[in-house]
Motif scaffolding. Structure first.
Motif, mmCIF file in Angstrom:
data_model
loop_
_atom_site.group_PDB
_atom_site.id
_atom_site.type_symbol
_atom_site.label_atom_id
_atom_site.label_comp_id
_atom_site.label_asym_id
_atom_site.label_seq_id
_atom_site.Cartn_x
_atom_site.Cartn_y
_atom_site.Cartn_z
ATOM 1 N N ASP A 214 0.834 -1.204 0.000
ATOM 2 C CA ASP A 214 0.000 0.000 0.000
ATOM 3 C C ASP A 214 0.871 1.259 0.000
ATOM 4 O O ASP A 214 1.725 1.412 -0.871
ATOM 5 N N CYS A 215 0.690 2.131 0.947
ATOM 6 C CA CYS A 215 1.485 3.353 0.975
ATOM 7 C C CYS A 215 1.668 3.809 2.410
ATOM 8 O O CYS A 215 1.070 3.257 3.317
ATOM 9 N N GLY A 216 2.515 4.801 2.609
ATOM 10 C CA GLY A 216 2.786 5.266 3.963
ATOM 11 C C GLY A 216 4.008 4.564 4.526
ATOM 12 O O GLY A 216 4.830 4.003 3.789
ATOM 13 N N GLY A 217 4.103 4.570 5.848
ATOM 14 C CA GLY A 217 5.261 3.962 6.497
ATOM 15 C C GLY A 217 5.397 2.496 6.156
ATOM 16 O O GLY A 217 6.511 1.976 5.991
ATOM 17 N N ASN A 218 4.254 1.811 6.003
ATOM 18 C CA ASN A 218 4.319 0.359 5.752
ATOM 19 C C ASN A 218 4.996 0.030 4.430
ATOM 20 O O ASN A 218 5.680 -0.985 4.322
ATOM 21 N N ILE A 219 4.854 0.882 3.406
ATOM 22 C CA ILE A 219 5.521 0.560 2.134
ATOM 23 C C ILE A 219 7.020 0.868 2.245
ATOM 24 O O ILE A 219 7.845 0.209 1.606
ATOM 25 N N ASN B 144 1.666 7.313 -7.821
ATOM 26 C CA ASN B 144 0.528 8.051 -7.261
ATOM 27 C C ASN B 144 0.376 7.762 -5.775
ATOM 28 O O ASN B 144 0.016 8.614 -5.001
ATOM 29 N N SER B 145 0.615 6.524 -5.406
ATOM 30 C CA SER B 145 0.660 6.078 -4.021
ATOM 31 C C SER B 145 -0.565 6.473 -3.195
ATOM 32 O O SER B 145 -0.446 7.155 -2.173
ATOM 33 N N PRO B 146 -1.750 6.023 -3.629
ATOM 34 C CA PRO B 146 -2.940 6.347 -2.839
ATOM 35 C C PRO B 146 -3.151 5.339 -1.708
ATOM 36 O O PRO B 146 -2.925 4.139 -1.882
ATOM 37 N N MET B 147 -3.593 5.838 -0.564
ATOM 38 C CA MET B 147 -3.952 4.935 0.521
ATOM 39 C C MET B 147 -5.109 4.049 0.060
ATOM 40 O O MET B 147 -6.019 4.519 -0.622
ATOM 41 N N GLY B 148 -5.052 2.783 0.413
ATOM 42 C CA GLY B 148 -6.152 1.871 0.101
ATOM 43 C C GLY B 148 -6.001 1.147 -1.208
ATOM 44 O O GLY B 148 -6.874 0.367 -1.605
ATOM 45 N N ILE C 149 -1.058 -3.603 4.264
ATOM 46 C CA ILE C 149 -1.741 -2.301 4.299
ATOM 47 C C ILE C 149 -1.639 -1.695 5.697
ATOM 48 O O ILE C 149 -1.545 -2.437 6.680
ATOM 49 N N GLY C 150 -1.644 -0.370 5.774
ATOM 50 C CA GLY C 150 -1.657 0.279 7.085
ATOM 51 C C GLY C 150 -3.078 0.353 7.624
ATOM 52 O O GLY C 150 -4.048 0.128 6.885
ATOM 53 N N ASP C 151 -3.204 0.689 8.884
ATOM 54 C CA ASP C 151 -4.553 0.855 9.444
ATOM 55 C C ASP C 151 -5.268 2.006 8.730
ATOM 56 O O ASP C 151 -6.470 1.941 8.463
ATOM 57 N N GLY C 152 -4.519 3.051 8.369
ATOM 58 C CA GLY C 152 -5.127 4.181 7.674
ATOM 59 C C GLY C 152 -5.581 3.779 6.282
ATOM 60 O O GLY C 152 -6.713 4.053 5.877
ATOM 61 N N GLY C 153 -4.723 3.117 5.546
ATOM 62 C CA GLY C 153 -5.059 2.669 4.196
ATOM 63 C C GLY C 153 -6.257 1.731 4.214
ATOM 64 O O GLY C 153 -7.125 1.771 3.334
ATOM 65 N N MET C 154 -6.306 0.904 5.229
ATOM 66 C CA MET C 154 -7.404 -0.065 5.359
ATOM 67 C C MET C 154 -8.761 0.652 5.364
ATOM 68 O O MET C 154 -9.725 0.191 4.749
ATOM 69 N N ASN D 96 -0.703 -2.415 11.861
ATOM 70 C CA ASN D 96 -1.571 -1.542 12.651
ATOM 71 C C ASN D 96 -0.786 -0.809 13.741
ATOM 72 O O ASN D 96 -0.534 -1.352 14.805
ATOM 73 N N ASN D 97 -0.424 0.431 13.421
ATOM 74 C CA ASN D 97 0.251 1.255 14.440
ATOM 75 C C ASN D 97 -0.705 2.309 14.998
ATOM 76 O O ASN D 97 -0.269 3.237 15.667
ATOM 77 N N ASN D 98 -1.973 2.161 14.667
ATOM 78 C CA ASN D 98 -3.020 3.040 15.222
ATOM 79 C C ASN D 98 -2.905 4.502 14.816
ATOM 80 O O ASN D 98 -3.655 5.342 15.314
ATOM 81 N N ILE D 99 -1.973 4.814 13.951
ATOM 82 C CA ILE D 99 -1.782 6.208 13.521
ATOM 83 C C ILE D 99 -1.406 6.218 12.034
ATOM 84 O O ILE D 99 -1.132 5.177 11.449
ATOM 85 N N TYR D 100 -1.364 7.413 11.465
ATOM 86 C CA TYR D 100 -0.722 7.583 10.171
ATOM 87 C C TYR D 100 0.767 7.717 10.478
ATOM 88 O O TYR D 100 1.269 8.820 10.735
ATOM 89 N N GLY D 101 1.467 6.603 10.469
ATOM 90 C CA GLY D 101 2.851 6.586 10.950
ATOM 91 C C GLY D 101 3.767 7.508 10.167
ATOM 92 O O GLY D 101 4.561 8.269 10.729
ATOM 93 N N ILE D 102 3.637 7.475 8.843
ATOM 94 C CA ILE D 102 4.549 8.280 8.021
ATOM 95 C C ILE D 102 4.282 9.769 8.265
ATOM 96 O O ILE D 102 5.180 10.600 8.209
ATOM 97 N N THR D 103 3.024 10.083 8.558
ATOM 98 C CA THR D 103 2.644 11.468 8.806
ATOM 99 C C THR D 103 3.255 11.951 10.122
ATOM 100 O O THR D 103 3.758 13.069 10.218
HETATM 101 C C1 LIG Z 1 -5.734 8.912 -0.806
HETATM 102 C C2 LIG Z 1 -4.597 9.445 -0.001
HETATM 103 N N1 LIG Z 1 -4.807 10.394 0.933
HETATM 104 C C3 LIG Z 1 -3.775 10.860 1.661
HETATM 105 C C4 LIG Z 1 -2.499 10.407 1.458
HETATM 106 C C5 LIG Z 1 -1.337 10.975 2.298
HETATM 107 N N2 LIG Z 1 -0.798 9.909 3.147
HETATM 108 C C6 LIG Z 1 0.218 9.119 2.747
HETATM 109 S S1 LIG Z 1 0.557 7.923 3.812
HETATM 110 C C7 LIG Z 1 -0.587 8.470 4.908
HETATM 111 C C8 LIG Z 1 -0.806 7.774 6.194
HETATM 112 C C9 LIG Z 1 -0.934 6.307 6.042
HETATM 113 O O1 LIG Z 1 -1.292 5.731 7.270
HETATM 114 P P1 LIG Z 1 -1.332 4.166 7.391
HETATM 115 O O2 LIG Z 1 -2.072 3.580 6.250
HETATM 116 O O3 LIG Z 1 -1.816 3.803 8.743
HETATM 117 O O4 LIG Z 1 0.186 3.755 7.186
HETATM 118 P P2 LIG Z 1 1.456 3.949 8.169
HETATM 119 O O5 LIG Z 1 2.184 5.152 7.679
HETATM 120 O O6 LIG Z 1 0.953 4.124 9.552
HETATM 121 O O7 LIG Z 1 2.216 2.698 7.980
HETATM 122 C C10 LIG Z 1 -1.250 9.589 4.404
HETATM 123 C C11 LIG Z 1 -2.326 10.317 5.124
HETATM 124 C C12 LIG Z 1 -2.325 9.429 0.443
HETATM 125 N N3 LIG Z 1 -1.143 8.928 0.109
HETATM 126 N N4 LIG Z 1 -3.387 8.944 -0.234
#
Ligand SMILES: Cc1ncc(C[n+]2csc(CCOP(=O)(O)OP(=O)(O)O)c2C)c(N)n1
Ligand SMILES: [Mg+2]
Length: 621
Positions: free
Chosen positions: A408-413, A434-438, A476-481, A504-511
């Motif tokens: 997915d995207c974020g810290g987990n990728i 593009n790296s969209p969450m989800g 996938i991250g908890d946020g992406g989920m 699942n780190n309960n937060i948007y970790g990368i943010t």
């Molecule tokens: C559709 C979309 N909205 C916002 C973002 C910006 N963004 C990138 S990663 C992220 C947080 C991801 O959180 P999570 O899925 O829990 O992953 P973690 O970083 O915690 O591993 C955000 C808000 C994005 N990439 N895609």
């Protein structure tokens, strides 16, 4: 024949087995056409965005193109993100939208809307498609369909969109009209001077290959080429399943994700041959001109726009327009005709050993990089703690060479790129540009349909037999989920066998990591303030999908059993509030070889064969 039937049959003739769809009045005739064929079916997803992501996953795994179908107005508007995905990651996908009847179309752009759910989807997606058009008459359908598919696949692949009004879908077309076709010959005016490249190769002491996703169609022959050259090969972020970690000439990942090896390999090379890559900023780092600065740099790519030195962020010395496939064949033949290559190869071992030594010495996994989950206000009810790095490395140890891994995207990728060691034969996909969450949950659904379809199972691991079924693993991250959580129901409805690991780190970790560096640690909108994930156990229960929690590093040996289990599974990997992604590049001016946590300066200097940039003593670049 009805136009709708013609289109659906045409797609079946192209080998497409599934079209990812959400119903609406404006695409009703196209959906109805599936009732008159058993060569192709629709798959109902819960959201058009997920349908587009599934089509992308399908295309990436099948090697064929993906198709997603939506209704007019909001249906098509939900396609914008997946279309962006396919555009930036060069994925061939056909997006079909129904449109209101032509008689209700607004006559000019000054008028906002006439028909119910009328929207100018073509205008919306024009900048992110290779081709987008509304087909206003039935006679145009065969021509436009062929043209769109041709443009989608030719050169640098990408998405196309066809918008088809209801009355056109309903209309009849004659066999005669249908046989007329669009035809254009590819621009294959490829040229390169292999004598020049060979001359440089013979002079070079530290050559390297940079391999991009454009090499995917030629992956087998590429591995032969690497074996002939016996020089380090570095995959870009979309090619980590082309040059895998188990390849003896694998140099490591580069740029932001250059964890293991800390980019010393790519930065110290004196000749760089980059094939099928656009050299994203994630590869070069912010100080783009410092990328591989000691090397003469060759770029071979199919996208002419990326070959113009004046437009290149990191200018390449030699830019050759060619299909990666064709270049790899020609270069291999050329090398085979040269006796001196074997002498050259003899001298390469030392350089290869140096690159491998960096990779092993600076693995992301030694204790000091493993990170410990920070204490903090816990978003979950469990007091448990898994290191995502350790989890990811263990997952890669326990995965088989036939597995398909969707990130997915974020810290987990970031962790996945740092710690997941790929095996030849695996597919590892995500959307990087593009790296969209989800993305990953819906992408995994498309990947599952693609692998499940024997005809298009293009599994071709070099040394492994073709398995009947491949595990599909979603990370996938908890946020992406939360962004595509509704697709759990698609998984249930179609019996999609996907293992969903929620980091699942309960937060948007990368943010959180980003705010610590850029906003003096003020914590806004990533959790627990503003954001908090649901209890995924209850969510899985609601969808009737079994759920497992991994709460301790000591339990990671169960991963294999989970992968071997039957049916879908939600695995909640409890990581408290983990958000340490290292090593990383701090600041826009830092060259990619100087990653944080910083090495002692004498150790850093001892690894540099080329001169470090001024400022290296104090990190003040
Ligand atoms: C559709 C979309 N909205 C916002 C973002 C910006 N963004 C990138 S990663 C992220 C947080 C991801 O959180 P999570 O899925 O829990 O992953 P973690 O970083 O915690 O591993 C955000 C808000 C994005 N990439 N895609
Ligand atoms: Mg998270």
């Amino acid at each position: 024949m009805k136009v709708a039937d013609y289109i659906i049959n045409y797609l079946a003739g192209q080998g497409v087995k599934e079209v990812f769809s959400v119903y609406g009045a404006a695409n009703g005739d196209l959906i109805d056409a599936f009732t008159r064929t058993d060569r192709i079916r629709y798959v109902c997803v819960m959201h058009e965005q997920a349908g587009g992501f599934a089509a992308e996953g399908y295309a990436k795994v099948s090697g064929n193109f993906g198709v997603a179908l939506a209704t007019s107005g909001p249906g098509g508007q939900n396609f914008v993100t997946p279309i962006g995905n396919c555009y930036y990651d060069s994925v061939p996908c056909l997006f079909l939208t129904g449109q209101i009847k032509t008689q209700f179309l607004k006559p000019n752009d000054d008028i906002r809307q006439i028909g119910f759910q009328e929207t100018d989807i073509v205008g919306i997606v024009k900048p992110i498609t290779k081709y987008a058009t509304m087909i206003k008459t039935p006679e145009q359908v065969p021509y436009e369909l062929k043209k769109a598919l041709y443009l989608m696949k030719t050169g640098r692949p990408g998405p196309v969109l066809l918008d088809i009004p209801i009355d056109v879908q309903k209309a009849e077309i004659s066999e005669k009209t249908a046989s007329e076709s669009y035809c254009e010959f590819p621009d294959d005016d490829y040229h390169f001077d292999l004598d020049e490249l060979y001359g440089d190769l013979m002079q070079s002491e530290r050559p390297a290959l940079l391999i991009g996703a454009g090499c995917w169609p030629a992956r087998k022959r590429l591995l032969t080429l690497i074996d002939t050259l016996k020089i380090p090969a570095f995959p870009t972020w979309n090619a980590i399943d082309i040059v895998c970690s188990d390849n003896p000439y694998y140099g490591g990942r580069v740029g932001t994700y250059g964890g293991a090896g800390r980019n010393f390999g790519i930065q110290n090379c004196d000749l760089l041959i980059a094939i099928g890559t656009r050299l994203s900023g994630r590869i070069t780092g912010g100080n783009v001109k410092s990328f591989a600065r000691g090397a003469k740099k060759y770029l071979i790519d199919i996208d002419k726009a990326m070959l113009q030195p004046n437009d290149q962020q990191c200018p390449f010395d030699v830019n050759w327009y060619s299909d990666a496939d064709y270049f790899i064949d020609c270069f291999t033949d050329y090398l085979n005709s040269k006796a001196s290559i074997s002498m050259h190869v003899k001298y390469m071992q030392k350089w290869m050993d140096t690159v491998s030594r960096w990779r092993y010495k600076y693995d992301t996994m030694p204790v000091n990089f493993m990170g410990v989950a920070e204490e903090g206000p816990s978003g979950g009810k469990h007091n448990c703690d898994v290191s995502p790095y350790l989890f990811m490395r263990e997952l890669s140890n326990q995965c088989s060479p036939s597995d398909i891994i969707v990130g997915d995207c974020g810290g987990n990728i970031v962790v996945m790129n740092h710690a997941f060691e790929s095996k030849t034969g695996q597919r590892i996909i995500t959307n990087n540009g593009n790296s969209p969450m989800g993305f990953s949950m819906a992408g995994a659904i498309g990947a599952w349909f693609a692998q499940n379809d024997e005809k298009f199972n293009i599994y071709d691991a070099v040394s492994n037999p073709t398995p009947n079924r491949r595990n599909v693993i979603c990370i996938i991250g908890d946020g992406g989920m939360n962004m595509n959580i509704q697709e759990l129901q698609t998984i249930v409805n179609y019996g999609v066998n996907v293992k969903i690991f929620i980091i699942n780190n309960n937060i948007y970790g990368i943010t959180k990591a980003f705010q610590e560096v850029n906003f003096e640690g003020r914590s806004e909108a990533y959790g627990p303030k503003g954001y908090r994930p649901p209890d995924f156990h209850k969510v899985a229960n609601a969808y009737d999908i079994p759920h497992v929690e991994i709460c301790d590093n000591k339990c990671l040996n169960i991963i294999k059993d989970l992968l071997d289990s039957n049916g879908p599974l939600v695995i909640n990997v409890m990581c408290k509030e983990y958000h340490t992604y290292e090593p990383k590049i701090v600041g826009w001016n830092t060259p990619i070889e100087d990653m944080y946590p910083y090495l002692p300066r004498d150790e850093f200097k001892s690894n540099m064969i080329i001169d470090p940039l001024p400022g290296w003593e104090t990190h003040e670049y």
